[in-house]
Every structure is written in C-alpha cells, then in structure tokens.
Design a protein around this motif. Sequence first.
Motif, PDB file in Angstrom:
ATOM      1  N   UNK B  19       0.819  -1.215   0.000  1.00 22.85           N
ATOM      2  CA  UNK B  19       0.000   0.000   0.000  1.00 22.85           C
ATOM      3  C   UNK B  19       0.845   1.254   0.000  1.00 22.85           C
ATOM      4  N   UNK B  20       1.923   1.254   0.789  1.00 29.04           N
ATOM      5  CA  UNK B  20       2.714   2.486   0.880  1.00 29.04           C
ATOM      6  C   UNK B  20       3.484   2.725  -0.409  1.00 29.04           C
ATOM      7  N   UNK B  21       4.005   1.655  -1.017  1.00 30.80           N
ATOM      8  CA  UNK B  21       4.732   1.842  -2.278  1.00 30.80           C
ATOM      9  C   UNK B  21       3.784   2.366  -3.367  1.00 30.80           C
ATOM     10  N   UNK B  22       2.617   1.753  -3.458  1.00 41.34           N
ATOM     11  CA  UNK B  22       1.700   2.178  -4.529  1.00 41.34           C
ATOM     12  C   UNK B  22       1.205   3.606  -4.285  1.00 41.34           C
ATOM     13  N   UNK B  23       1.014   3.950  -3.012  1.00 41.68           N
ATOM     14  CA  UNK B  23       0.596   5.326  -2.706  1.00 41.68           C
ATOM     15  C   UNK B  23       1.672   6.308  -3.152  1.00 41.68           C
ATOM     16  N   UNK B  24       2.944   5.951  -2.918  1.00 41.29           N
ATOM     17  CA  UNK B  24       4.034   6.853  -3.304  1.00 41.29           C
ATOM     18  C   UNK B  24       4.073   7.021  -4.824  1.00 41.29           C
ATOM     19  N   UNK B  25       3.966   5.923  -5.531  1.00 40.10           N
ATOM     20  CA  UNK B  25       4.102   5.998  -6.995  1.00 40.10           C
ATOM     21  C   UNK B  25       2.892   6.690  -7.630  1.00 40.10           C
ATOM     22  N   UNK B  26       1.708   6.385  -7.136  1.00 46.04           N
ATOM     23  CA  UNK B  26       0.512   6.970  -7.757  1.00 46.04           C
ATOM     24  C   UNK B  26       0.386   8.447  -7.404  1.00 46.04           C
ATOM     25  N   UNK B  27       0.745   8.810  -6.186  1.00 47.17           N
ATOM     26  CA  UNK B  27       0.647  10.243  -5.871  1.00 47.17           C
ATOM     27  C   UNK B  27       1.726  11.016  -6.625  1.00 47.17           C
ATOM     28  N   UNK B  28       2.860  10.384  -6.840  1.00 45.41           N
ATOM     29  CA  UNK B  28       3.913  11.041  -7.624  1.00 45.41           C
ATOM     30  C   UNK B  28       3.430  11.285  -9.056  1.00 45.41           C
ATOM     31  N   UNK B  29       2.579  10.377  -9.534  1.00 45.91           N
ATOM     32  CA  UNK B  29       2.046  10.531 -10.896  1.00 45.91           C
ATOM     33  C   UNK B  29       0.862  11.505 -10.927  1.00 45.91           C
ATOM     34  N   UNK B  30       0.615  12.170  -9.809  1.00 45.64           N
ATOM     35  CA  UNK B  30      -0.410  13.211  -9.786  1.00 45.64           C
ATOM     36  C   UNK B  30      -1.785  12.756  -9.327  1.00 45.64           C
ATOM     37  N   UNK B  31      -1.890  11.504  -8.872  1.00 42.05           N
ATOM     38  CA  UNK B  31      -3.201  11.020  -8.415  1.00 42.05           C
ATOM     39  C   UNK B  31      -3.432  11.425  -6.956  1.00 42.05           C
ATOM     40  N   UNK B  32      -4.695  11.699  -6.672  1.00 44.10           N
ATOM     41  CA  UNK B  32      -5.071  12.003  -5.287  1.00 44.10           C
ATOM     42  C   UNK B  32      -5.307  10.674  -4.576  1.00 44.10           C
ATOM     43  N   UNK B  33      -4.492  10.410  -3.562  1.00 41.17           N
ATOM     44  CA  UNK B  33      -4.528   9.072  -2.946  1.00 41.17           C
ATOM     45  C   UNK B  33      -4.923   9.155  -1.472  1.00 41.17           C
ATOM     46  N   UNK B  34      -5.836   8.276  -1.086  1.00 34.38           N
ATOM     47  CA  UNK B  34      -6.160   8.130   0.342  1.00 34.38           C
ATOM     48  C   UNK B  34      -5.863   6.699   0.751  1.00 34.38           C
ATOM     49  N   UNK B  35      -5.131   6.552   1.852  1.00 36.94           N
ATOM     50  CA  UNK B  35      -4.871   5.206   2.389  1.00 36.94           C
ATOM     51  C   UNK B  35      -5.727   5.033   3.640  1.00 36.94           C
ATOM     52  N   UNK B  36      -6.460   3.938   3.680  1.00 35.01           N
ATOM     53  CA  UNK B  36      -7.210   3.604   4.889  1.00 35.01           C
ATOM     54  C   UNK B  36      -6.413   2.560   5.656  1.00 35.01           C
ATOM     55  N   UNK B  37      -6.131   2.829   6.891  1.00 37.84           N
ATOM     56  CA  UNK B  37      -5.370   1.871   7.700  1.00 37.84           C
ATOM     57  C   UNK B  37      -6.205   1.511   8.931  1.00 37.84           C
ATOM     58  N   UNK B  38      -6.465   0.209   9.082  1.00 39.59           N
ATOM     59  CA  UNK B  38      -7.333  -0.239  10.177  1.00 39.59           C
ATOM     60  C   UNK B  38      -6.712   0.039  11.548  1.00 39.59           C
ATOM     61  N   UNK B  39      -5.406  -0.095  11.637  1.00 37.05           N
ATOM     62  CA  UNK B  39      -4.753   0.034  12.938  1.00 37.05           C
ATOM     63  C   UNK B  39      -4.386   1.466  13.276  1.00 37.05           C
ATOM     64  N   UNK B  40      -3.750   1.642  14.435  1.00 37.40           N
ATOM     65  CA  UNK B  40      -3.424   2.987  14.905  1.00 37.40           C
ATOM     66  C   UNK B  40      -2.229   3.591  14.178  1.00 37.40           C
ATOM     67  N   UNK B  41      -2.077   4.889  14.350  1.00 36.18           N
ATOM     68  CA  UNK B  41      -0.903   5.560  13.781  1.00 36.18           C
ATOM     69  C   UNK B  41       0.330   5.178  14.602  1.00 36.18           C
ATOM     70  N   UNK B  42       1.415   4.875  13.920  1.00 37.36           N
ATOM     71  CA  UNK B  42       2.688   4.614  14.602  1.00 37.36           C
ATOM     72  C   UNK B  42       3.742   5.496  13.964  1.00 37.36           C
ATOM     73  N   UNK B  43       4.649   5.946  14.795  1.00 30.77           N
ATOM     74  CA  UNK B  43       5.768   6.733  14.277  1.00 30.77           C
ATOM     75  C   UNK B  43       7.050   5.980  14.602  1.00 30.77           C
ATOM     76  N   UNK B  44       8.154   6.465  14.065  1.00 39.86           N
ATOM     77  CA  UNK B  44       9.434   5.801  14.345  1.00 39.86           C
ATOM     78  C   UNK B  44       9.732   5.808  15.851  1.00 39.86           C
ATOM     79  N   UNK B  45       9.236   6.827  16.538  1.00 39.31           N
ATOM     80  CA  UNK B  45       9.487   6.913  17.985  1.00 39.31           C
ATOM     81  C   UNK B  45       8.770   5.831  18.786  1.00 39.31           C
ATOM     82  N   UNK B  46       7.806   5.170  18.143  1.00 41.28           N
ATOM     83  CA  UNK B  46       7.094   4.093  18.849  1.00 41.28           C
ATOM     84  C   UNK B  46       7.853   2.774  18.793  1.00 41.28           C
ATOM     85  N   UNK B  47       8.936   2.745  18.043  1.00 39.78           N
ATOM     86  CA  UNK B  47       9.626   1.470  17.826  1.00 39.78           C
ATOM     87  C   UNK B  47      10.659   1.236  18.926  1.00 39.78           C
ATOM     88  N   UNK B  48      10.122   0.863  20.075  1.00 38.59           N
ATOM     89  CA  UNK B  48      10.927   0.694  21.290  1.00 38.59           C
ATOM     90  C   UNK B  48      11.698  -0.621  21.228  1.00 38.59           C
TER      91      UNK B  48
END
Lengths: 166, 520
Positions: B19-48
């Motif tokens: 999903x993340x790769x396709x979002x990057x490539x399609x948005x780069x090609x000018x498409x408006x992209x929305x990703x739906x993610x069932x789980x919570x938001x995680x950041x690099x700081x959460x990787x304990x």
Amino acid sequence: MVNLTPAQAKERKIPFQALNKDQAALIDHLGDAIVPGAKKVGLSHYIDHQLSAKHADNLLILRYLRVNPPFDGFYASSLTAFERAVTRKYNKNPSELTESEMTDFITIMMQKNPEGWNDAPPAPFFYFVLRSDAIDVTYGTMAAFDSLDIPYMAHIDPTQTWENIP
Amino acid sequence: MSAFAEKTDVVIVGSGAAGSLMAAKLSKAGKKVIILEAGPERTLNDLISSQINARRLKWSGEPVQEKGAQPIGNVFNSGYGTGGSALHHYGVWPRLHTEDFNVKSLHGRSLDWPITYDDLRPYYDKIQQEVGISGDKASEIWRPEGDDYPLPPVPIFQQSEIIAKGFKNLGKRTSPLPLALNSRDYKGRPGCLWDGWCDAGCPTKALVNPLALYLPEAKKMGARVIHDATATRILTDNSGKKAVGVKYHTKEGIEVTQMADLVILAAFAVQNPRLLLNSADGGLANRSGLVGSYIMSHAAATVFGLFDQETEPYMGATGGQLLNQDSYDHKDQRDSGFGSYQWMIAQAVKPNDLLGFGGSNPALFGKKLTEFMKRAAQHFGGMTGCVEDLPLRENRVTLSADKDKFGMALASVAHTAHADSLALWQAAKAEGVEIFKAADAVQVWNGPLGPMHIMGGTIMGDDGEKSVTNSYGQCHDIDNLFIAGSGLFPTSGGVNPTFTVHALSLRSSEYIVKNWSSLT
Ligand SMILES: Cc1cc2nc3c(=O)[nH]c(=O)nc-3n(C[C@H](O)[C@H](O)[C@H](O)COP(=O)(O)OP(=O)(O)OC[C@H]3O[C@@H](n4cnc5c(N)ncnc54)[C@H](O)[C@@H]3O)c2cc1C
Ligand code: SF4
C-alpha cells in the motif's frame, strides 16, 4: 499515575486487578519453579497488569498463539486444573510440594495432561505459555541482559513500566 | 452514524509494504490518494527496543479463526497500524528464482505465474536501487540474473563464521544474506548498527520499512493516511463490474463512504479475501470461486546449537547474516519432498520471545534452564530454513459465522501443508542438524514447525476461471479494482516474499498510471 516495574509492584504489594490472590500465588509458585527468579521480578504482577490492559496493549505471548482475547479465562482455568491435578497426585497443595515433586509434576505437565487436569487448555500448552511469560519478565529486561553480559544496544530504551498504577 | 467523504482518485486499503509503495508511486504521478489503515498511527518513535513492546506491532484487529494441521499463525505473521507487517519485518530480500514462476509447466504440479522471472527482473533491479539492498551478487551464486546490489554486503560476526564452517565442511556454500538494510549510509538513510532490534521495528530508517521510505514519500506528494479506519466493504455500481469506492468504519463507530475512481486492496493475504467475500453474495470478483484459496505459509525449519566458542549471538540483524540456497533449484531433485528451501544463517537473537534463545528448547526448566540461559547468551547459534509450501485449493480463507463489531463476518483460515512440503521441511531440519554437527556444535536441536510469511488467497493468473487477478493485480471481473501484496502469489517459492511484493507493486503502479483513462 505512578509507573512501576513488576518487581517494584511486587515489593509494594500493589493489589491485583485481574487475578485473585490465590491465582497470583499459584502463578508465582509454578512460574518460579519453571524459570527460577520469575517470582522475585514480579511475574504475577506482570501477568495481572497485561490481563487488565485492553487487547491492543496486552503484550502477553498468548497473543501469538491462536488464543483469542480475553485471556483471563485461560489462566484461571489452567490454574484451577493445575491445583486439582497436584492435589489428585500428591494429596497436597502446590505450595507444599517438595522440589523433586514439583520437578516430576512439571515433567509430566510439559508432555501431557496430568490426571485431573480438565476443563482447561492442554497442560503442555499452559506450561509453554507460562514459561514464556516467565522468561519475558525474568530475561527480557535491560537489567537481565546486563546480568547475562549481553549488550542491550537499544535504539529507544524500553520504559519497563508495565505497571501503571492509578 | 454515517458520513460521506470527498471523492478521491485512488483509495488504498492498508498502509503496509504494498500500500505504501503504490501510494508513493501513484501520488507522484499526480493522483489524489487516500490510504485507509485499520490500525493505529505509529511513528518511528514508537519502535521501542524490547521484544515485549514489539508485540504491540502485531495484528490486533478483528480475530482470525485458524484451522487445519499447520495453522498460518496470523497474529505472529501480521502487523497492524502504520506500515503493517512490513514495519517490523526483518528485511531479508532474496529474489524468487526463474523456476518459481513455471512450476506447473516444468513439473506438472503446483501452479504457474502469469509472468516469468524476466518480466519481473527490471522491477527487482529498480526497487533495489531505490531502497538499497546490501549483498554480494558474485558470491550469491544461486541468484538469477539482474543488477549488482547497490550496497556492500553486511558484516560477518562470530556466529556466522562458526556456522559457515559447517557448510564448508560438507561441501556446501554460503554467501552474504541479501538484506534490505543499509550496510552503510544510503540516500540519506543511515547505516545499520547491528544491534538485532529489527523485530521491534527499526527506528533509524536503516531498514526499509514503510516509515523509512515510501510512506513519507507518498505523504510528501499529497497522499493522506487515515488511521483507525477499517474498510468493511468494497462498493460497486449496479452492474457490479465497476468499483466506486469503499465503506469504512472509524474508531468512533462512524461509517464513512469513500468514493474513488480506483480501489486497491493492500490489506494482506487474509484480510483482502475477507473484504472481497464480505462485499457481495458469493464474494466480489469471484467468478473463479477462488477468492480465499491457495493460502500458503513457509514452514520454518529451525536449527539451534551451542558451541564451545563465543558466538556473539546478539550481534547483527534479526534476519541473519549468511545465505545458502543449495537446495533451491530443480524442485524435483530433493532427496525427500518437493520444492525449494533456503537457509538464513546466524540471526541476531535476544533471550526472550518466541524466536529468542530462551524459547528455543521448551523442555528446559528450573536450574537447567538457568544454566542454559547463561551459556546460550554467549555460545548460541541458529539458522532458519524457509521451506516452500505447495499451493492447495483447500487451504483457504472463508467467512466465519461469527461477526465483528461492524457486522462483518470474521475470516476463518484453514491450512494443512501438502505431504511433500512437510517431507521437505523434515529433510531440511535433518540437513541443518548435520551442518551444525559439521560446525562442531556441542549440542544441536530443532524447533517445531513454525509458519512464516503468509501468501496466496487472491492469486494472479491468465485465466479468469482459475485465478482472481491478472499479473498486474487487476481483478479479472472488475477493471478498476486491484489487489496488491503477497496474496497475489500463485506459488510461495522458498524465499521471503517482500522484495517480490515491492517489484510487483511497482509494476502494477506503472500499469495503472499508463492505463489510467481506460481503467477509470
Ligand atoms: C515478524 C515478521 C518478519 C518478517 N520478515 C520478513 C523478511 O525478512 N523478509 C520478507 O520478505 N518478508 C518478511 N515478512 C513478511 C512481510 O512483512 C510481508 O510480506 C509484507 O509486509 C506484506 O505486505 P502487505 O502490504 O501485503 O501487507 P502488510 O505489510 O501487512 O500491510 C497490510 C496492512 O493492511 C491493514 N489492514 C488490514 N485489514 C484492513 C482493513 N479492513 N482496512 C484497512 N486496513 C486494513 C493492516 O493493518 C496492515 O497495516 C515478515 C513479517 C513478519 C510479521
Ligand atoms: S540491527 Fe540495523 S536494521 Fe536492525 S534495528 Fe538495528 S539498526 Fe535497524
């Protein structure tokens, strides 16, 4: 809110939330026989804390093992079966077993259900789960790595505050 | 309560590897992209860095019911939240081999892919250049044709050196393990520190997880990720032949309709078929009746040992340091069973958790366990065989009679390995023991069969009666509905899937961009 490690929670005799006192004592007794040192570092407080967290925050190894939440019943029924099976075999409470009786009993339970072990998950499975929990709390901390002479090398230090006591 | 969201060009379900790769490539090609993610938001700081905290990254969405003699281990093998499983994957990225794409044609059994290795090769090459793979093509003698790795191989610590001797003494070869992590700084991402915390998620961006590369890229190009958004239904027009959007539920219980010109399911091998089966009577895009079928999971053949020498088992990456693929090609020429396997040698280990050395020998308890833990901390060695799982139609995702809180039927997954896959796993284990003995291990033992990686469930093929999508992941029955991820694999091969997931997703993205007007 005070954050405590399981060992600190044990030291301060913090009341249990999901386990009752007898269950906690059984967990500590059996867990310590399987993984020496587990009682001292607060095994029962660790399990109690995880059981009272909501599923997404529950970090027990049971999550991996195809048991769907809630997990309280898993421990409660296994502990009842454990007590019953020990009494059936030795006519004693688990806390009264000698070291060699306990060793013999664990040797049986890791392979099959001892007599009287019913209405509970299979004994070998419970053994595996409790052993893993006890290893987590005994060997999965920064202090434990240090005692094994393993460099921890954290990118982000764990808080080790699995106890959130209101 | 329900709501309508503003229409978008593309809605992608799942923010993991595909999903993340396709979002990057399609948005780069000018498409408006929305990703739906069932789980919570995680950041690099959460990787304990803790094996206990690492469990937070595992699947904690709606329960998956597992059946069969060798269940797939969905919770262990799936992630949840930003980055999906890929957020804490180990970055072992070998390529599939030429033979993997034509098993049926060559051997009269298993399945064929609708593409060959040569079709995918340029995408493997492009991806490795983009993300940075460390390896050594020259010594990886089994690898099919393709460009050199852009980064030098990962360093070898004591554990590898010791185990490699066992291979050598038996006339077998080893090469550096191809890893999607940086052996030195690469394109603004730092080199690896060899601390073995990959299973808890690499927060430094040394390892290619979605938060290290494609998600930030997608966001930069305008893609939006909506977290705690569980897709529950794919919407179609009245003809049922065109996808028009996705319904999803928020944490607060609001049912949102997200209309889109194109829908991509990247919710991994179990949840993609679950969504399709829940979206229409008899399942959406299910002319073949195969939505859910051919679920596969590599059988992990684990070999453990204790050595007299110190092994520094805590050093390196979680995925390992060396590779052997002597038992890969010519799937019909194994002494026992059928298929391919590879050895991933000398994984960095921690004391606890399912893959920790404490868990390696469950029969030890009491004083013996205490002694073992002390010794293993400095003298342990291990390697894992990744054993091909033959695709079987009856290994499948179906809908359970039980429903989740949104009224959506739960997934039930049956998996029983083919007798030839089990025989191959047995043979691999036995070979592993011989190798460790030849490396002078003072004790050697195997672990039980563990499922590793999940593949299949929405397989690709040329024939709409025998597969769910074409080679681009485009559903045979619905032109603007795509599936991405390892669920597309018709065969598992004996290598880790995620390099191939990336190569396929890149190929699909290019196809979508090129054919946008006819697809939408
Ligand atoms: C511990 C571990 C180690 C691994 N190591 C390796 C390795 O070394 N090499 C390798 O090649 N592979 C490895 N893998 C496998 C690799 O992670 C997967 O192959 C890869 O992530 C699959 O990509 P995906 O995009 O299909 O799925 P994922 O990355 O899992 O992403 C799917 C996403 O979809 C979301 N989702 C699911 N249902 C819904 C819904 N209804 N609505 C919205 N969102 C939804 C999920 O929450 C998840 O975030 C490993 C996996 C694990 C778990
Ligand atoms: S070992 Fe390397 S890739 Fe793994 S977490 Fe540490 S820095 Fe990241």
